[in-house]
Design a protein around this motif. Structure first.
Motif, PDB file in Angstrom:
ATOM      1  N   SER A  64       0.838  -1.201   0.000  1.00 48.30           N
ATOM      2  CA  SER A  64       0.000   0.000   0.000  1.00 48.30           C
ATOM      3  C   SER A  64       0.878   1.257   0.000  1.00 48.30           C
ATOM      4  CB  SER A  64      -0.872  -0.023   1.266  1.00 48.30           C
ATOM      5  OG  SER A  64      -1.613   1.163   1.402  1.00 48.30           O
ATOM      6  N   GLN A  72       3.133   4.368   0.275  1.00 46.91           N
ATOM      7  CA  GLN A  72       4.528   4.699  -0.063  1.00 46.91           C
ATOM      8  C   GLN A  72       5.344   3.454  -0.393  1.00 46.91           C
ATOM      9  OE1 GLN A  72       6.098   7.366   3.068  1.00 46.91           O
ATOM     10  NE2 GLN A  72       3.976   7.658   3.668  1.00 46.91           N
ATOM     11  N   GLU A 129       4.997  -7.830   3.477  1.00 45.10           N
ATOM     12  CA  GLU A 129       3.727  -7.155   3.809  1.00 45.10           C
ATOM     13  C   GLU A 129       2.850  -8.156   4.562  1.00 45.10           C
ATOM     14  OE1 GLU A 129       1.878  -3.996   2.989  1.00 45.10           O
ATOM     15  OE2 GLU A 129       0.576  -5.197   4.278  1.00 45.10           O
ATOM     16  N   THR A 148       4.662 -11.133   5.762  1.00 47.74           N
ATOM     17  CA  THR A 148       5.549 -10.769   6.876  1.00 47.74           C
ATOM     18  C   THR A 148       4.820  -9.913   7.896  1.00 47.74           C
ATOM     19  OG1 THR A 148       7.275 -10.505   5.171  1.00 47.74           O
ATOM     20  CG2 THR A 148       7.822  -9.731   7.392  1.00 47.74           C
ATOM     21  N   ASP A 149       4.957 -10.293   9.155  1.00 49.06           N
ATOM     22  CA  ASP A 149       4.570  -9.380  10.236  1.00 49.06           C
ATOM     23  C   ASP A 149       5.878  -8.903  10.862  1.00 49.06           C
ATOM     24  OD1 ASP A 149       3.851  -8.067  12.518  1.00 49.06           O
ATOM     25  OD2 ASP A 149       2.692  -9.701  13.385  1.00 49.06           O
ATOM     26  N   ILE A 150       6.220  -7.658  10.613  1.00 46.38           N
ATOM     27  CA  ILE A 150       7.534  -7.158  11.050  1.00 46.38           C
ATOM     28  C   ILE A 150       7.703  -7.137  12.566  1.00 46.38           C
ATOM     29  CG2 ILE A 150       7.993  -5.796   8.962  1.00 46.38           C
ATOM     30  CD1 ILE A 150       7.194  -3.283  10.700  1.00 46.38           C
ATOM     31  N   ASN A 209       9.725   0.430   5.821  1.00 41.36           N
ATOM     32  CA  ASN A 209       8.673   1.400   5.555  1.00 41.36           C
ATOM     33  C   ASN A 209       7.371   1.123   6.314  1.00 41.36           C
ATOM     34  OD1 ASN A 209       6.923   3.226   3.716  1.00 41.36           O
ATOM     35  ND2 ASN A 209       6.110   1.158   3.361  1.00 41.36           N
ATOM     36  N   TYR A 262       2.520   6.943  18.559  1.00 43.91           N
ATOM     37  CA  TYR A 262       3.037   7.005  17.183  1.00 43.91           C
ATOM     38  C   TYR A 262       4.251   7.925  17.129  1.00 43.91           C
ATOM     39  CZ  TYR A 262       3.062   7.886  12.117  1.00 43.91           C
ATOM     40  OH  TYR A 262       3.441   8.004  10.795  1.00 43.91           O
ATOM     41  N   LYS A 314       8.160   6.960  16.205  1.00 46.76           N
ATOM     42  CA  LYS A 314       8.873   7.550  15.075  1.00 46.76           C
ATOM     43  C   LYS A 314      10.135   8.287  15.539  1.00 46.76           C
ATOM     44  CE  LYS A 314       6.244   6.055  11.781  1.00 46.76           C
ATOM     45  NZ  LYS A 314       6.767   5.073  10.811  1.00 46.76           N
ATOM     46  N   GLY A 321       6.107  14.341   5.516  1.00 49.57           N
ATOM     47  CA  GLY A 321       5.020  15.169   6.044  1.00 49.57           C
ATOM     48  C   GLY A 321       3.722  14.433   5.759  1.00 49.57           C
ATOM     49  N   ILE A 343       1.237  12.658   3.582  1.00 45.53           N
ATOM     50  CA  ILE A 343       1.300  12.007   2.271  1.00 45.53           C
ATOM     51  C   ILE A 343      -0.040  11.319   1.999  1.00 45.53           C
ATOM     52  CG2 ILE A 343       2.579  10.373   0.815  1.00 45.53           C
ATOM     53  CD1 ILE A 343       4.342  12.695   1.886  1.00 45.53           C
ATOM     54  N   THR A 379      -2.008   8.755   1.325  1.00 40.14           N
ATOM     55  CA  THR A 379      -2.065   7.285   1.262  1.00 40.14           C
ATOM     56  C   THR A 379      -3.243   6.837   2.129  1.00 40.14           C
ATOM     57  OG1 THR A 379      -0.785   6.860   3.263  1.00 40.14           O
ATOM     58  CG2 THR A 379       0.478   7.230   1.229  1.00 40.14           C
TER      59      THR A 379
HETATM   60  N1  LIG Z   1       0.862   8.891   5.010  1.00 40.84           N
HETATM   61  C1  LIG Z   1       1.428   9.799   5.773  1.00 40.84           C
HETATM   62  O1  LIG Z   1       0.977  10.952   5.843  1.00 40.84           O
HETATM   63  C2  LIG Z   1       2.683   9.467   6.548  1.00 40.84           C
HETATM   64  C3  LIG Z   1       3.390  10.529   7.138  1.00 40.84           C
HETATM   65  C4  LIG Z   1       4.557  10.267   7.823  1.00 40.84           C
HETATM   66  C5  LIG Z   1       5.028   8.979   7.914  1.00 40.84           C
HETATM   67  N2  LIG Z   1       4.331   7.953   7.355  1.00 40.84           N
HETATM   68  C6  LIG Z   1       4.912   6.610   7.468  1.00 40.84           C
HETATM   69  O2  LIG Z   1       5.119   6.079   6.182  1.00 40.84           O
HETATM   70  C7  LIG Z   1       5.094   4.645   6.230  1.00 40.84           C
HETATM   71  C8  LIG Z   1       4.204   4.113   5.103  1.00 40.84           C
HETATM   72  O3  LIG Z   1       2.866   4.486   5.367  1.00 40.84           O
HETATM   73  P1  LIG Z   1       1.789   4.806   4.217  1.00 40.84           P
HETATM   74  O4  LIG Z   1       1.460   6.232   4.324  1.00 40.84           O
HETATM   75  O5  LIG Z   1       2.237   4.251   2.922  1.00 40.84           O
HETATM   76  O6  LIG Z   1       0.539   4.005   4.826  1.00 40.84           O
HETATM   77  P2  LIG Z   1      -0.265   2.722   4.329  1.00 40.84           P
HETATM   78  O7  LIG Z   1      -1.210   2.410   5.451  1.00 40.84           O
HETATM   79  O8  LIG Z   1      -0.813   2.965   2.973  1.00 40.84           O
HETATM   80  O9  LIG Z   1       0.856   1.578   4.227  1.00 40.84           O
HETATM   81  C9  LIG Z   1       1.412   0.937   5.332  1.00 40.84           C
HETATM   82  C10 LIG Z   1       1.627  -0.524   4.971  1.00 40.84           C
HETATM   83  O10 LIG Z   1       2.305  -1.172   6.058  1.00 40.84           O
HETATM   84  C11 LIG Z   1       1.711  -2.442   6.245  1.00 40.84           C
HETATM   85  N3  LIG Z   1       1.948  -2.916   7.609  1.00 40.84           N
HETATM   86  C12 LIG Z   1       1.496  -2.375   8.766  1.00 40.84           C
HETATM   87  N4  LIG Z   1       1.898  -3.110   9.804  1.00 40.84           N
HETATM   88  C13 LIG Z   1       2.636  -4.130   9.305  1.00 40.84           C
HETATM   89  C14 LIG Z   1       3.322  -5.231   9.904  1.00 40.84           C
HETATM   90  N5  LIG Z   1       3.290  -5.437  11.227  1.00 40.84           N
HETATM   91  N6  LIG Z   1       4.013  -6.074   9.110  1.00 40.84           N
HETATM   92  C15 LIG Z   1       4.026  -5.877   7.765  1.00 40.84           C
HETATM   93  N7  LIG Z   1       3.368  -4.880   7.142  1.00 40.84           N
HETATM   94  C16 LIG Z   1       2.681  -4.015   7.913  1.00 40.84           C
HETATM   95  C17 LIG Z   1       0.227  -2.194   5.972  1.00 40.84           C
HETATM   96  O11 LIG Z   1      -0.485  -3.402   5.716  1.00 40.84           O
HETATM   97  C18 LIG Z   1       0.307  -1.278   4.763  1.00 40.84           C
HETATM   98  O12 LIG Z   1       0.357  -2.008   3.568  1.00 40.84           O
HETATM   99  C19 LIG Z   1       4.613   4.306   7.640  1.00 40.84           C
HETATM  100  O13 LIG Z   1       5.701   3.910   8.442  1.00 40.84           O
HETATM  101  C20 LIG Z   1       4.026   5.605   8.140  1.00 40.84           C
HETATM  102  O14 LIG Z   1       4.049   5.688   9.551  1.00 40.84           O
HETATM  103  C21 LIG Z   1       3.169   8.172   6.697  1.00 40.84           C
END
Ligand SMILES: NC(=O)c1ccc[n+]([C@@H]2O[C@H](COP(=O)([O-])OP(=O)(O)OC[C@H]3O[C@@H](n4cnc5c(N)ncnc54)[C@H](O)[C@@H]3O)[C@@H](O)[C@H]2O)c1
Length: 255
Positions: free
Chosen positions: A15, A17, A36, A61-63, A89, A161, A165, A192, A194, A196
């Motif tokens: 999903s 990023q 994922e 994967t569950d990280i 990520n 959260y 981070k 910042g 994003i 998603t």
């Molecule tokens: N979207 C934003 O505004 C934003 C801003 C700052 C930081 N982030 C960070 O960017 C990263 C990517 O987030 P995104 O915006 O693409 O969100 P997203 O929810 O679209 O994607 C996150 C992905 O991580 C997977 N995931 C979650 N827990 C997991 C686990 N335990 N094991 C494996 N996979 C797991 C989810 O299934 C999902 O596919 C995250 O770390 C998030 O905290 C996002």
């Protein structure tokens, strides 16, 4: 082909990023492991990349689960023989509001605090713990951690959260110091807002959406814009950069 012949693991590549990065890395010549926990999304990204003629494999994967992480890394080494790039990520955040309380400290139950840290921070620790020995043997590797502006600023309202981070930022710096001698670089992106699924609910609120777009560039970011930063930090183009905490935020952090 900036990642020609490289093997890249991207967590959370089903999903947002991570998915954008999987597509970009594959198009730049990398073999991509989609690590994922959402099976449907992971398989879909794998299919899309394979159909486009790229090398990609989904590994469930569950990280936050050590046994699972260990077995996935074993499988990657068995299949590809090396690991050049780890993009840590995956994370949970505002999209998980129904499951975990995203709130200031006093309103955050310990169970939710632990769950959020176990994924966002322990996940980075565990993936790195099993990938680093491979990179040390190779005497090369690039790790990119995805933190958040919450990791460097006092963004309120999601304190677990934010702490997770901040931990990722600190861990990035110390990993860069500890493993640089093995020619392993460790850098960090602080996105910042994003666009998603993670912040889809938040962006549905017009008032919040507007406030997210008050940065100097006057808009929220696209997942592809994070993917390009991750590509630069993963590739040899950034070969003299390590320990960098890089905001990709439309200027939010300097305004
Ligand atoms: N979207 C934003 O505004 C934003 C801003 C700052 C930081 N982030 C960070 O960017 C990263 C990517 O987030 P995104 O915006 O693409 O969100 P997203 O929810 O679209 O994607 C996150 C992905 O991580 C997977 N995931 C979650 N827990 C997991 C686990 N335990 N094991 C494996 N996979 C797991 C989810 O299934 C999902 O596919 C995250 O770390 C998030 O905290 C996002």
């Amino acid at each position: 082909m900036r990642l020609k012949d490289k093997v890249a693991i991207i967590t959370g590549a089903g999903s947002g990023q991570g998915k954008a990065s999987a597509k970009l890395f594959a198009s730049e010549g990398a073999s991509v492991v989609i690590a994922e926990w959402n099976e449907e999304n992971g398989k879909q990204v794998e299919q899309e990349l394979v159909n486009a003629g790229y090398t990609a494999v989904f590994m469930k994967t569950d990280i936050s689960n050590e046994e699972n992480v260990r077995s996935v890394i074993d499988q990657v080494v068995e299949r590809f023989g090396r690991i050049d790039i780890l993009f840590n990520n995956a994370g949970i955040g505002f999209s998980s509001r129904s499951r975990y309380k995203m709130a200031p400290l006093l309103e955050t139950p310990l169970g939710d605090w632990n769950q959020i840290l176990s994924i966002n921070l322990n996940g980075v620790y565990l993936m790195s713990k099993y990938v680093l020995p491979i990179m040390i043997k190779q005497e090369s590797g690039s790790i990119v951690n995805n933190s958040s502006l919450n990791g460097v600023l006092g963004v309120t309202g999601a304190d677990a959260y934010t702490a997770s981070k901040g931990g990722v930022v600190a861990l990035t710096r110390v990993m860069a110091v500890d493993y640089g001698k093995h020619n392993i670089r460790v850098n960090c992106i602080c996105p910042g807002a994003i666009d998603t699924p993670m912040i889809a609910e938040v962006l549905d609120n017009e008032k919040i959406a507007k406030s997210y777009a008050t940065n100097p560039l006057r808009r929220v970011g696209k997942p592809e814009e994070i993917a390009h930063a991750a590509l630069f930090l993963s590739s040899d183009e950034s070969s003299y950069i390590t320990g960098l905490i890089m905001p990709v935020d439309g200027g939010w952090s300097v305004a």
